[in-house]
Design a protein around this motif. Sequence first.
Motif, short mmCIF file in Angstrom:
data_model
loop_
_atom_site.label_atom_id
_atom_site.label_comp_id
_atom_site.label_asym_id
_atom_site.label_seq_id
_atom_site.Cartn_x
_atom_site.Cartn_y
_atom_site.Cartn_z
N GLN A 1 0.88 -1.24 0.13
CA GLN A 1 0.05 -0.01 0.10
C GLN A 1 1.07 1.31 0.11
N THR A 2 0.28 2.27 -0.52
CA THR A 2 1.05 3.67 -0.38
C THR A 2 0.24 4.65 0.27
N PRO A 3 -0.02 4.69 1.61
CA PRO A 3 -1.09 5.56 2.35
C PRO A 3 -0.64 6.82 2.18
N GLU A 4 -1.65 7.86 2.41
CA GLU A 4 -1.34 9.39 2.13
C GLU A 4 -1.14 9.84 3.71
N PHE A 5 -0.99 9.03 4.68
CA PHE A 5 -0.83 9.33 6.24
C PHE A 5 0.37 8.66 6.55
N GLU A 6 0.82 9.36 7.40
CA GLU A 6 2.18 8.76 8.34
C GLU A 6 1.67 7.58 9.08
N GLU A 7 2.32 6.70 9.58
CA GLU A 7 2.11 5.63 10.29
C GLU A 7 3.15 5.31 11.33
N TYR A 8 2.69 5.35 12.50
CA TYR A 8 3.78 4.81 13.49
C TYR A 8 3.38 3.58 14.05
N THR A 9 4.18 2.71 14.43
CA THR A 9 3.96 1.45 15.13
C THR A 9 4.84 1.13 16.26
N TYR A 10 4.37 0.58 17.24
CA TYR A 10 4.80 0.28 18.45
C TYR A 10 4.63 -1.20 18.55
N ILE A 11 5.74 -2.00 18.85
CA ILE A 11 5.57 -3.56 18.96
C ILE A 11 5.53 -3.79 20.58
N ILE A 12 4.09 -4.37 20.81
CA ILE A 12 4.22 -4.79 22.18
C ILE A 12 4.68 -6.11 22.45
N SER A 13 4.35 -7.25 21.59
CA SER A 13 4.89 -8.42 21.59
C SER A 13 4.98 -9.19 20.38
N GLY A 14 6.15 -10.19 20.18
CA GLY A 14 6.21 -10.61 18.94
C GLY A 14 7.16 -9.96 17.89
N LYS A 15 7.04 -10.04 16.64
CA LYS A 15 7.66 -9.32 15.72
C LYS A 15 6.98 -9.10 14.52
N LYS A 16 7.21 -7.96 13.75
CA LYS A 16 6.53 -7.54 12.69
C LYS A 16 7.34 -7.21 11.54
N GLN A 17 7.07 -7.64 10.22
CA GLN A 17 7.90 -7.38 9.19
C GLN A 17 7.28 -6.20 8.46
N ARG B 1 5.49 3.42 -0.13
CA ARG B 1 5.19 2.10 -0.44
C ARG B 1 5.44 1.17 0.50
N VAL B 2 4.73 0.30 1.20
CA VAL B 2 5.06 -0.53 2.35
C VAL B 2 4.10 -1.56 2.14
N GLN B 3 4.64 -2.79 2.67
CA GLN B 3 3.77 -4.09 2.98
C GLN B 3 4.13 -4.32 4.58
N TYR B 4 2.86 -4.69 5.10
CA TYR B 4 2.89 -5.23 6.60
C TYR B 4 2.76 -6.57 6.67
N SER B 5 3.54 -7.35 7.47
CA SER B 5 3.34 -9.08 7.49
C SER B 5 3.92 -9.25 9.04
N ASN B 6 3.37 -10.70 9.08
CA ASN B 6 3.96 -11.34 10.24
C ASN B 6 4.38 -12.70 9.88
N PRO B 7 5.33 -12.96 9.13
CA PRO B 7 5.80 -14.12 8.59
C PRO B 7 6.23 -15.14 9.70
N PHE B 8 6.05 -14.48 10.89
CA PHE B 8 6.82 -15.62 12.01
C PHE B 8 5.77 -16.41 12.82
N ASP B 9 6.21 -17.14 13.75
CA ASP B 9 5.30 -18.45 14.06
C ASP B 9 4.50 -18.05 15.32
N GLU B 10 4.78 -16.70 15.92
CA GLU B 10 3.85 -16.38 16.97
C GLU B 10 3.18 -14.79 16.86
#
Length: 120
Positions: free
Chosen positions: A51-67, A90-99
């Motif tokens: 996606q290519t959003p028209e807004f800023e996005e901030y992400t804070y990880i509480i637990s696990g991992k995010k790609q 342009r960004v893609q969000y995913s969790n390819p991990f096992d948790e």
Amino acid sequence: MKKYFIQKEPFVVPTTDGKLIEEHHGIPTTANKDISIAHMIAPPKWSEPFQTPEFEEYTYIISGKKQFIIENEIVVLEAGQSIKIEADTRVQYSNPFDEPCEYLAICKPAFDFNKVHREE
């Protein structure tokens, strides 16, 4: 008139991919177009389209991992880390991990499906 608002009933965004999205502040919950704050849990092996959003996005990880794939660069965040991604990136969000990955997402201005520009 109170000068604060406690959100006790976030809007649960309907999804078909197993991801939990609880929007606490934003357009569907508080009609706030300036900012959105959401609590999310991405299940293992989850991903969404680029996606290519028209807004800023901030992400804070509480637990696990995010790609994140940010303009062809792979970035992995772990618990206790955060990131800011500029609008029109342009960004893609995913969790390819096992948790599961639990995180907070803040969009400025607020998340808007009409301004996220997901690829098919």
